[in-house]
Write an enzyme that holds these catalytic residues in place. Structure first.
Site, PDB file in Angstrom:
ATOM      1  N   HIS A   1       7.401 119.986  61.298  1.00  0.00           N
ATOM      2  CA  HIS A   1       7.956 121.151  60.306  1.00  0.00           C
ATOM      3  C   HIS A   1       7.890 122.631  61.054  1.00  0.00           C
ATOM      4  O   HIS A   1       7.017 122.660  61.785  1.00  0.00           O
ATOM      5  CB  HIS A   1       6.944 121.120  59.229  1.00  0.00           C
TER       6      HIS A   1
ATOM      7  N   VAL B   1      -0.694 118.379  59.693  1.00  0.00           N
ATOM      8  CA  VAL B   1       0.082 117.386  59.153  1.00  0.00           C
ATOM      9  C   VAL B   1       1.040 116.932  60.157  1.00  0.00           C
ATOM     10  O   VAL B   1       1.974 117.485  60.689  1.00  0.00           O
ATOM     11  CB  VAL B   1       1.093 118.073  58.018  1.00  0.00           C
TER      12      VAL B   1
ATOM     13  N   HIS C   1       7.492 126.282  60.556  1.00  0.00           N
ATOM     14  CA  HIS C   1       6.879 127.386  59.566  1.00  0.00           C
ATOM     15  C   HIS C   1       8.007 128.501  59.917  1.00  0.00           C
ATOM     16  O   HIS C   1       8.228 128.965  60.841  1.00  0.00           O
ATOM     17  CB  HIS C   1       5.575 127.763  60.016  1.00  0.00           C
TER      18      HIS C   1
ATOM     19  N   ASN D   1       3.697 123.818  65.539  1.00  0.00           N
ATOM     20  CA  ASN D   1       2.543 123.407  66.190  1.00  0.00           C
ATOM     21  C   ASN D   1       2.598 122.120  66.559  1.00  0.00           C
ATOM     22  O   ASN D   1       3.176 121.091  65.704  1.00  0.00           O
ATOM     23  CB  ASN D   1       1.350 123.745  65.294  1.00  0.00           C
TER      24      ASN D   1
ATOM     25  N   ARG E   1       8.091 125.769  49.816  1.00  0.00           N
ATOM     26  CA  ARG E   1       6.918 126.718  50.211  1.00  0.00           C
ATOM     27  C   ARG E   1       5.691 125.952  50.699  1.00  0.00           C
ATOM     28  O   ARG E   1       5.243 125.042  50.168  1.00  0.00           O
ATOM     29  CB  ARG E   1       6.634 127.554  48.937  1.00  0.00           C
ATOM     30  N   ASP E   2       4.961 126.794  51.391  1.00  0.00           N
ATOM     31  CA  ASP E   2       3.626 126.120  51.996  1.00  0.00           C
ATOM     32  C   ASP E   2       2.444 126.527  50.805  1.00  0.00           C
ATOM     33  O   ASP E   2       2.723 127.610  50.141  1.00  0.00           O
ATOM     34  CB  ASP E   2       3.185 126.996  53.091  1.00  0.00           C
ATOM     35  N   ILE E   3       1.803 125.529  50.417  1.00  0.00           N
ATOM     36  CA  ILE E   3       0.754 125.497  49.491  1.00  0.00           C
ATOM     37  C   ILE E   3      -0.207 126.358  49.791  1.00  0.00           C
ATOM     38  O   ILE E   3      -0.939 127.038  48.955  1.00  0.00           O
ATOM     39  CB  ILE E   3       0.050 123.992  49.303  1.00  0.00           C
TER      40      ILE E   3
HETATM   41  P1  5GP Z   1       0.327 122.580  60.495  1.00  0.00           P
HETATM   42  O1  5GP Z   1      -1.087 122.952  60.474  1.00  0.00           O
HETATM   43  O2  5GP Z   1       0.452 121.049  60.692  1.00  0.00           O
HETATM   44  O3  5GP Z   1       1.210 123.531  61.485  1.00  0.00           O
HETATM   45  O4  5GP Z   1       0.997 123.096  59.024  1.00  0.00           O
HETATM   46  C1  5GP Z   1       0.802 122.178  57.963  1.00  0.00           C
HETATM   47  C2  5GP Z   1       0.948 123.044  56.681  1.00  0.00           C
HETATM   48  O5  5GP Z   1       1.126 122.265  55.724  1.00  0.00           O
HETATM   49  C3  5GP Z   1      -0.487 124.236  56.321  1.00  0.00           C
HETATM   50  O6  5GP Z   1       0.422 125.346  56.545  1.00  0.00           O
HETATM   51  C4  5GP Z   1      -0.558 123.714  54.836  1.00  0.00           C
HETATM   52  O7  5GP Z   1      -0.908 124.738  54.191  1.00  0.00           O
HETATM   53  C5  5GP Z   1       0.525 122.867  54.405  1.00  0.00           C
HETATM   54  N1  5GP Z   1       0.131 122.031  53.542  1.00  0.00           N
HETATM   55  C6  5GP Z   1      -0.515 120.987  53.507  1.00  0.00           C
HETATM   56  N2  5GP Z   1      -0.622 120.354  52.467  1.00  0.00           N
HETATM   57  C7  5GP Z   1       0.466 120.681  51.626  1.00  0.00           C
HETATM   58  C8  5GP Z   1       0.834 120.191  50.370  1.00  0.00           C
HETATM   59  O8  5GP Z   1       0.646 119.241  49.963  1.00  0.00           O
HETATM   60  N3  5GP Z   1       2.119 120.838  50.033  1.00  0.00           N
HETATM   61  C9  5GP Z   1       2.596 122.064  50.582  1.00  0.00           C
HETATM   62  N4  5GP Z   1       3.449 122.705  50.128  1.00  0.00           N
HETATM   63  N5  5GP Z   1       2.158 122.086  51.847  1.00  0.00           N
HETATM   64  C10 5GP Z   1       1.073 121.662  52.226  1.00  0.00           C
END
Ligand code: 5GP
Ligand code: ZN
Length: 115
Positions: free
Chosen positions: A101, A97, A103, A88, A30-32
């Site tokens: 991944h 990140v 979403h 993304n 799950r996303d944080i």
């Molecule tokens: P991006 O912006 O790279 O497409 O998505 C990165 C996602 O990782 C974001 O939705 C963010 O909330 C999530 N995220 C960042 N750090 C952590 C973490 O430590 N744990 C979890 N579960 N999600 C994270």
């Protein structure tokens, strides 16, 4: 494993995550900072930084992210109403990140186009 990669650390169990699904190749948690009632990240265990770095040999691995998304959507009760999967690539698209991944978002009506 990339030593400075947050998601590699989750794969290694060095950082906790609410894991909802795993296979030999794939992990989902799950996303944080959820952007919908269901917001799950689906990643390959293998470190690939961004879509631009996907190679021919990763075809099966990347396809597996989608079959995982389908199975998780069913398990989360999203399959009939609908859900979105999105990845993304790089800063302009909002990637923060740098370990690929998907979403998986659902549980509410999603607008289009995304911002
Ligand atoms: P991006 O912006 O790279 O497409 O998505 C990165 C996602 O990782 C974001 O939705 C963010 O909330 C999530 N995220 C960042 N750090 C952590 C973490 O430590 N744990 C979890 N579960 N999600 C994270
Ligand atoms: Zn990584």
């Amino acid at each position: 494993m990339e030593p400075d990669c947050l998601f590699c650390k989750i794969v290694a169990g060095e950082i906790p995550a609410d894991i909802v699904y795993e296979t030999d190749d794939t992990l989902a948690f799950r996303d944080i900072n959820p952007q919908a009632p269901t917001h799950i990240l689906i990643i390959p265990r293998l470190h690939i930084a961004r879509i631009n770095d996907i190679e021919e040999e990763h075809r099966h691995l990347v396809g597996g992210l989608y079959t995982a998304a389908r199975d998780i959507a069913v398990a989360e009760g999203l399959a009939d109403d609908g859900y979105r999967v999105v990845m993304n690539c790089n800063e302009a698209a909002g990637q923060t990140v740098f370990h690929i991944h998907l979403h998986l978002l659902g549980g509410r009506r999603l607008r289009w186009p995304p911002g």
